[in-house]
Design an enzyme around this catalytic site. Structure first.
Site, PDB file in Angstrom:
ATOM      1  N   ASP A  24       1.013  -1.413   0.024  1.00 30.96           N
ATOM      2  CA  ASP A  24       0.547  -0.229   0.156  1.00 30.96           C
ATOM      3  C   ASP A  24       0.648   0.995  -0.119  1.00 30.96           C
ATOM      4  O   ASP A  24       1.922   1.195   0.677  1.00 30.96           O
ATOM      5  CB  ASP A  24      -0.916  -0.259   1.208  1.00 30.96           C
ATOM      6  CG  ASP A  24      -1.401   1.091   1.747  1.00 30.96           C
ATOM      7  OD1 ASP A  24      -2.792   1.728   0.936  1.00 30.96           O
ATOM      8  OD2 ASP A  24      -1.786   1.622   2.394  1.00 30.96           O
ATOM      9  N   PHE A  25       0.215   2.322  -0.634  1.00 33.22           N
ATOM     10  CA  PHE A  25       1.579   3.407  -0.208  1.00 33.22           C
ATOM     11  C   PHE A  25       0.927   4.271   0.941  1.00 33.22           C
ATOM     12  O   PHE A  25       1.770   4.733   1.640  1.00 33.22           O
ATOM     13  CB  PHE A  25       1.000   4.097  -1.294  1.00 33.22           C
ATOM     14  CG  PHE A  25       1.941   5.503  -1.621  1.00 33.22           C
ATOM     15  CD1 PHE A  25       3.357   5.488  -2.030  1.00 33.22           C
ATOM     16  CD2 PHE A  25       1.663   6.567  -1.730  1.00 33.22           C
ATOM     17  CE1 PHE A  25       4.063   6.313  -2.573  1.00 33.22           C
ATOM     18  CE2 PHE A  25       2.382   7.476  -2.119  1.00 33.22           C
ATOM     19  CZ  PHE A  25       3.353   7.333  -2.224  1.00 33.22           C
ATOM     20  N   ASP A  26      -0.140   5.065   0.821  1.00 31.03           N
ATOM     21  CA  ASP A  26      -0.157   6.096   1.850  1.00 31.03           C
ATOM     22  C   ASP A  26      -0.529   5.607   3.369  1.00 31.03           C
ATOM     23  O   ASP A  26      -1.385   4.512   3.258  1.00 31.03           O
ATOM     24  CB  ASP A  26      -1.856   6.585   1.561  1.00 31.03           C
ATOM     25  CG  ASP A  26      -1.632   7.791   0.181  1.00 31.03           C
ATOM     26  OD1 ASP A  26      -1.409   8.999   0.055  1.00 31.03           O
ATOM     27  OD2 ASP A  26      -2.309   7.398  -0.731  1.00 31.03           O
ATOM     28  N   ASP A 211      -2.104  -0.104   6.272  1.00 39.62           N
ATOM     29  CA  ASP A 211      -2.512   0.655   7.140  1.00 39.62           C
ATOM     30  C   ASP A 211      -4.128   0.378   6.890  1.00 39.62           C
ATOM     31  O   ASP A 211      -4.386   0.442   8.562  1.00 39.62           O
ATOM     32  CB  ASP A 211      -1.637   1.656   6.837  1.00 39.62           C
ATOM     33  CG  ASP A 211      -2.737   2.380   6.063  1.00 39.62           C
ATOM     34  OD1 ASP A 211      -2.790   2.281   4.985  1.00 39.62           O
ATOM     35  OD2 ASP A 211      -3.234   3.864   6.939  1.00 39.62           O
TER      36      ASP A 211
HETATM   37 MG   LIG Z   1      -3.322   3.292   3.335  1.00 41.90          MG
END
Ligand SMILES: [Mg+2]
Length: 261
Positions: A24-26, A211
């Site tokens: 995942d990025f953010d 997250d």
């Molecule tokens: Mg995220």
């Protein structure tokens, strides 16, 4: 500090023939910021990811394939992540895809889906205009209400009003994350996205870290021998958890060193 069990499980991945590392990025690689377009991966995580994906000997098959799996629109993901060409990309939770072999696979909507998207966009525009700090993000697959810049009370009220506004829409798929509500007119989730990455990469073993609640769809597709890492608090079906984005950097560095020995 990485939990010792995660360290041991990561070291065991040295032996895997072909590993997919999807992230995942953010909130996983990049800290949250007020304006989504300003997000950038922590430099250490970006470097470790480049090391993981760039370590294959010329002429041999891939040993480690890297991928980003994000809720962002593909164009927005490229803007903030500046991924090297070999990195597979999934945007809009699975609705948009890129691999070096196939290029971009953009999303095409039916006429009915386009009409529904216009309707949903109008409904959420009404909500965003009623609360200071709320904003809309437009994606090919849907529309996203962001309330990160609202006061906590306004943020909650905006999300509640959006839920009510969308309650009667049968073909709209509502996904909520951290200070964000997405209304999509196509049915996708990160589990669909991770399944595609697994199949297009041909990797036998998968690592995924994320997250948010939307990442749980991806964790739930993991199989025995795969490795899931939840970043931060919250319920998860991932087998491992780390506390911070700096821990993600440490994890990726460890993984890169065991994979490039
Ligand atoms: Mg995220």
């Amino acid at each position: 500090m990485l939990p010792p069990e995660l360290r041991t499980a990561t070291e065991a991945l040295a032996e895997v023939d072909h590993l997919l590392v999807a992230l995942d990025f953010d909130g996983t690689l990049a800290p949250f910021v007020g304006r989504p377009e300003d997000a950038r991966a922590l430099p250490g995580s970006a470097e470790a990811l480049a090391r993981l994906g760039g370590g294959d000997a010329p002429g041999s098959g891939p040993r480690t394939t890297t991928a980003l799996l994000s809720g962002r629109h593909l164009e927005s993901l490229r803007l903030v992540a500046s991924p090297p060409e070999e990195v597979l990309l999934v945007g809009s939770h699975g609705a948009e895809r890129y691999s070096p072999e196939t290029g971009d696979e953009p999303l095409t909507l039916s006429g009915a889906q386009e009409a529904l998207l216009a309707e949903v966009t109008a409904a959420l525009r009404g909500v965003s205009e009623a609360f200071a700090g709320a904003r809309l993000e437009h994606k090919p697959s849907g529309v996203v209400l962001h309330v990160r810049q609202c006061s906590p009370a306004d943020g909650e009220a905006a999300l509640a009003r959006a839920r009510t506004a969308l309650a009667g829409e049968r073909d709209v798929h509502v996904t909520e994350g951290k200070a964000v509500l997405e209304a999509a007119v196509v049915r996708v989730d990160k589990g669909v996205g991770l399944d595609w990455l697994r199949s297009v990469s041909g990797a036998g073993t998968v690592v995924f870290a994320g997250d948010d609640v939307t990442d749980e769809h991806a964790f739930s597709t993991l199989r025995p021998g795969d490795l899931g890492v939840k970043v931060g608090d919250g319920e998860t079906s991932a087998a491992f958890r780390v506390g911070s984005l700096e821990d993600v950097t440490e994890f990726l560095n460890l993984l890169a060193s065991v994979r490039t020995l």
